[in-house]
Design a protein around this motif. Structure first.
Motif, mmCIF file in Angstrom:
data_model
loop_
_atom_site.group_PDB
_atom_site.id
_atom_site.type_symbol
_atom_site.label_atom_id
_atom_site.label_comp_id
_atom_site.label_asym_id
_atom_site.label_seq_id
_atom_site.Cartn_x
_atom_site.Cartn_y
_atom_site.Cartn_z
ATOM 1 N N GLY A 130 -7.373 -4.050 9.716
ATOM 2 C CA GLY A 130 -6.406 -5.012 9.183
ATOM 3 C C GLY A 130 -7.058 -6.018 8.251
ATOM 4 N N ILE A 131 -8.267 -6.460 8.614
ATOM 5 C CA ILE A 131 -8.997 -7.415 7.759
ATOM 6 C C ILE A 131 -9.356 -6.775 6.428
ATOM 7 C CG2 ILE A 131 -11.130 -8.751 7.544
ATOM 8 C CD1 ILE A 131 -11.067 -9.067 10.608
ATOM 9 N N TYR A 132 -9.864 -5.536 6.484
ATOM 10 C CA TYR A 132 -10.298 -4.855 5.255
ATOM 11 C C TYR A 132 -9.124 -4.581 4.317
ATOM 12 C CZ TYR A 132 -14.967 -4.014 7.206
ATOM 13 O OH TYR A 132 -16.244 -4.159 7.708
ATOM 14 N N ILE A 133 -8.006 -4.122 4.876
ATOM 15 C CA ILE A 133 -6.846 -3.821 4.021
ATOM 16 C C ILE A 133 -6.311 -5.092 3.367
ATOM 17 C CG2 ILE A 133 -4.428 -3.058 4.098
ATOM 18 C CD1 ILE A 133 -5.238 -1.016 6.200
ATOM 19 N N THR A 134 -6.415 -6.209 4.085
ATOM 20 C CA THR A 134 -5.861 -7.476 3.578
ATOM 21 C C THR A 134 -6.781 -8.136 2.555
ATOM 22 O OG1 THR A 134 -4.828 -7.799 5.746
ATOM 23 C CG2 THR A 134 -4.905 -9.699 4.267
ATOM 24 N N VAL A 135 -8.062 -8.250 2.882
ATOM 25 C CA VAL A 135 -8.980 -9.019 2.013
ATOM 26 C C VAL A 135 -10.244 -8.217 1.686
ATOM 27 C CG1 VAL A 135 -8.170 -11.287 2.754
ATOM 28 C CG2 VAL A 135 -9.957 -10.136 4.071
ATOM 29 N N ILE A 171 -10.603 -0.521 0.982
ATOM 30 C CA ILE A 171 -9.181 -0.510 1.326
ATOM 31 C C ILE A 171 -8.684 0.923 1.509
ATOM 32 C CG2 ILE A 171 -6.871 -1.037 0.463
ATOM 33 C CD1 ILE A 171 -8.134 -3.482 -0.946
#
Length: 347
Positions: A284-289, A308
């Motif tokens: 979730g962190i990687y996809i977001t930022v 991503i």
């Protein structure tokens, strides 16, 4: 750096052949003997692993020295062989280190186990900085870096043995204990060796495929460098966290008297759930930022794009890492090897 990397890649293969399977094999058998209050059996296991590793490493070292001129032909640059020769004592030191560090692992002495690895890294870094910073010639710097590796490996082996004896370790006659260690270590070594070969093949195949897709040679190498050097290490973060749990879980499962007990089943289930939850959280962190992270770390937006795109792969990666550790703990090393080979073939 090119000379250093070439020499180190060959050295790493020899380390894999002589040492890579020993820590897990020793840990598993030591945990079982300790659970049965057979302390002598645990000590004999570590001694047997040390004898196996040292014997194999000495045979390889002697073979290389006898056929030095022939072996040097694998290096394209004649400056590689003298540097490689300096590294050879590190093979034997690594075998000793792996055997007794595995003994500490099997005793569930995780603090001592971790201290050994921490000392090795600090020694390598410190000695390398001291020796390399004192030279003027580039090739002397490479030579001194090899010397630093050998010194740190040797010192780490001595320290691991001292820590092992500090925690009531002993050298016992290992007769009759060689075969179980070999049976456990062989498939683990096969996985490590195959992984090294596959990594080398991918480093050749992927840039070639990118060139067929229309990239120039430099563009393909740059893209591969971004993926393997920037994106992939970030994707391995869940495996690092999962590996910490696996480190503690393996002796627990190996030492259990009944491998079908409800307690073991619950531990395995919780470990797999933990692997999934950690991967989902980081995903979730990687996809977001993802782009912001790689721009901050590497000044590369492209690494963030790849991060991503590939974030979801962390879930099967973590499950694979955890399940392999569990299989090894249950004495299913060859099953783990078959699974790995099947996955490697598909990849």
């Amino acid at each position: 750096m090119g000379i250093y990397q070439v020499v180190l890649s060959v050295f790493s293969v020899l380390i894999t052949l002589t040492s890579s399977g020993l820590p897990i094999a020793v840990s598993k058998h030591t945990a079982r003997f300790n659970a049965a209050n057979n302390i002598d059996g645990a000590h004999k296991t570590a001694t047997a692993a040390a004898v196996i590793g040292v014997s194999l490493s000495l045979i390889i070292t002697l073979f290389i020295f006898i056929f030095k001129n022939v072996f040097s032909l694998i290096f394209a640059d004649e400056r590689c062989m003298p540097i490689f020769t300096v590294l050879l004592p590190g093979i034997t030191a690594s075998a000793i280190y792996s055997a007794y560090r595995g003994g500490l692992w099997g005793q569930k002495n995780y603090f001592a186990f971790s201290v050994c690895e921490f000392i090795e890294e600090v020694l390598l870094f410190t000695i390398c900085i001291i020796l390399v910073s004192r030279v003027n010639m580039v090739i002397d710097g490479v030579y001194n870096a090899a010397v630093a590796i050998t010194i740190s490996f040797t010192a780490s082996a001595l320290i691991a043995v001292c820590i092992y004896f500090y925690y009531d370790g002993k050298i016992k006659n290992p007769r009759g204990f060689y075969k179980p260690i070999i049976n456990s270590a062989a498939p683990l070594t096969g996985i490590r060796a195959t992984s090294g070969i596959i990594t080398s093949l991918l480093a050749l195949i992927i840039p070639l495929r990118l060139m067929i897709c229309g990239m120039t040679s430099s563009e393909a190498l740059a893209e591969f460098g971004i993926a393997s050097g920037m994106t992939l290490p970030l994707l391995f973060i869940p495996c690092t966290l999962v590996g910490s749990l696996a480190l503690a879980l393996m002796p627990e499962i190996s030492g259990a008297k009944n491998k079908k007990s409800k307690q073991i089943a619950v531990s395995i289930q919780n470990a797999l759930i933990f692997a999934i939850m950690v991967s989902l959280a980081i995903m979730g962190i990687y996809i977001t930022v993802g782009k912001d992270i790689t721009i901050f770390l590497f000044h590369s937006e492209r690494a963030g794009e790849l991060l991503i795109y590939s974030a979801a792969i962390m879930i099967p990666m973590s499950l694979s890492h955890m399940s392999s550790s569990i299989l090894n703990s249950l004495g299913r090393e060859y099953k783990s090897l078959k699974n790995y080979l099947a996955g490697a073939a598909v990849m």
